[in-house]
Design an enzyme around this catalytic site. Structure first.
Site, short mmCIF file in Angstrom:
data_model
loop_
_atom_site.label_atom_id
_atom_site.label_comp_id
_atom_site.label_asym_id
_atom_site.label_seq_id
_atom_site.Cartn_x
_atom_site.Cartn_y
_atom_site.Cartn_z
NE ARG A 1 -2.78 0.50 3.53
CZ ARG A 1 -2.42 0.89 4.45
NH1 ARG A 1 -2.50 2.41 4.74
NH2 ARG A 1 -2.41 0.26 5.67
CE1 TYR B 1 -16.17 8.13 -17.30
CE2 TYR B 1 -15.17 7.82 -14.76
CZ TYR B 1 -15.93 7.09 -15.50
OH TYR B 1 -16.04 6.03 -16.08
CG ASP C 1 -9.59 13.41 -16.79
OD1 ASP C 1 -7.99 12.60 -17.38
OD2 ASP C 1 -10.32 12.50 -16.70
CE LYS D 1 -11.68 5.17 -19.69
NZ LYS D 1 -11.37 4.61 -18.65
#
Length: 394
Positions: A55, A108, A180, A205
């Protein structure tokens, strides 16, 4: 500094301490501690330390982050499990209760949900503006505005936000700016060149590029990335070792893939403008796009994303024709996501119908006849032929 294509292959190799040409997958949750307690304490507290606990960090994650930071021209980067993990973590590192955030109407859909169902519920005020109107951003600023969050080109309608204006506005007003950059990819657009502070990605993406992983990235100064990393420790959206390795592999061909996709998308968009069944083609690389000149100014390439609006006298006819096109395409798959080597097509009004109000869809120009296309690297002749045969069946 190496050229971009070389950096995609070799950046961050210092994190691969083996003799393996390809970085290993460090499939471990924890690492042996140093016998020295002071060294162990350092590993437990140092930001993104790659060999303490997963983590906190991972050697392959560190290498991937170095590549992405190089792409976006930032001091550092942090990789997380999904694009929304990156976006939400970055925004929560930038604001707190009592602050005000400016976002666009067109984003989005999950970002709009996060703003509506999370930020506002936890005491963060949110204002929406038309991203094509520079004055609207300035007018929306309040004394407690701490963040301007943009997305350009926007998903799905491909509106453009003026990066130079937003970068200067943020600097002049002392407000953090965040973008973004998923739709463009760092090959086509480098927001930091225009003064944008923080860049986020759905690395699922274009960065990954093969539709076989989910990942997100936050790029910024070392101080901000460290702050985001500390948020990520408690939010817990760590990028898995295998997905990290897949992302590193995908990045190596990013420049080649995006340039071919750009070429295919422009040719397809030009062809679609001549088809009677299509009443509108929205692609930033076409002179008909209302912000084409701005896109030329701030983008190096025009991305593989485009939207088409099916012709029809009313919503019902448009919807029926859109459905026929989706049903009859063979090369293009009817699927969500984007930016992969394969070409995809989706119906935004159906995809986001449950997460957006009718008013939000109207402000984002999401009509019943709108189809979003993610162009892949297939041969352009086959992509055009696929649409030709689908049109003939309507």
């Amino acid at each position: 500094m190496s050229k971009l294509e070389t950096s995609l292959i070799h950046e961050g190799e210092q994190f691969n301490t083996t003799n393996s040409v390809v970085a290993p997958i460090y499939q471990t949750s924890t690492y042996f501690a140093d016998e020295d307690i002071a060294s162990f304490a350092h590993a437990a507290t140092a930001p993104k330390y790659p060999e303490f606990y997963h983590r906190h960090g991972n050697p392959t994650n560190s290498q991937v982050a170095a590549v992405i930071a190089r792409l976006e021209k930032t001091e550092d980067a942090l990789v997380l499990a999904t694009g929304m993990a990156a976006i939400s973590t970055a925004m929560l590192a930038a604001v707190q209760a009592g602050d005000h955030v400016i976002i666009q109407y067109a984003h989005y859909s999950a970002v709009l949900m996060f703003a509506r169902e999370f930020l506002q519920q936890y005491g963060v005020e949110v204002s929406h503006v038309d991203q094509t109107d520079n004055a609207a951003f300035e007018k929306a600023i309040r004394p407690n505005t701490k963040l301007i969050y943009i997305e350009t080109p926007s998903n799905p309608n491909l509106d453009i936000t003026d990066l130079e204006f937003i970068g200067k506005l943020g600097r002049d007003k002392g407000i953090m700016t965040m973008i973004d950059n998923t739709f463009a990819s760092p090959i086509n657009q480098t927001p930091t060149d225009y003064g944008i502070d923080v860049v986020v990605h759905s690395a699922t993406k274009y960065l990954g590029g093969h539709s076989d992983l989910t990942a997100g990235a936050i790029c910024g100064t070392k101080d901000f990335v460290e702050k985001a990393w500390r948020r990520s420790l408690v939010l817990g959206a760590s990028l898995s070792p295998f997905d990290s390795w897949l992302l590193l592999r995908g990045l190596k061909t990013l420049a080649l893939r995006v340039r071919q996709i750009n070429e295919n998308a422009l040719t397809l968009a030009q062809w679609l403008t001549k088809q009677p069944l299509i009443q509108k083609v929205n692609y930033v690389g076409l002179p008909s796009h209302p912000q084409h000149e701005l896109a030329k100014k701030q983008m190096h390439g025009f991305t593989g994303m485009l939207c088409i609006e099916v012709a029809g006298d009313n919503d019902a006819v448009q919807f029926e024709r859109a459905q026929h096109i989706l049903n009859n395409l063979n090369v293009f798959s009817n699927a969500v996501s984007l930016g992969g080597v394969e070409s995809l097509i989706a119906h935004p009004a159906s995809m986001w119908g449950a997460s957006q109000t009718e008013e939000q869809r109207k402000k984002s120009d999401i009509t019943t006849g709108l189809l979003r296309i993610s162009v892949g690297i297939e041969h352009i002749d086959d992509l055009i032929a696929d649409f030709e045969q689908a049109f003939k069946k309507i």
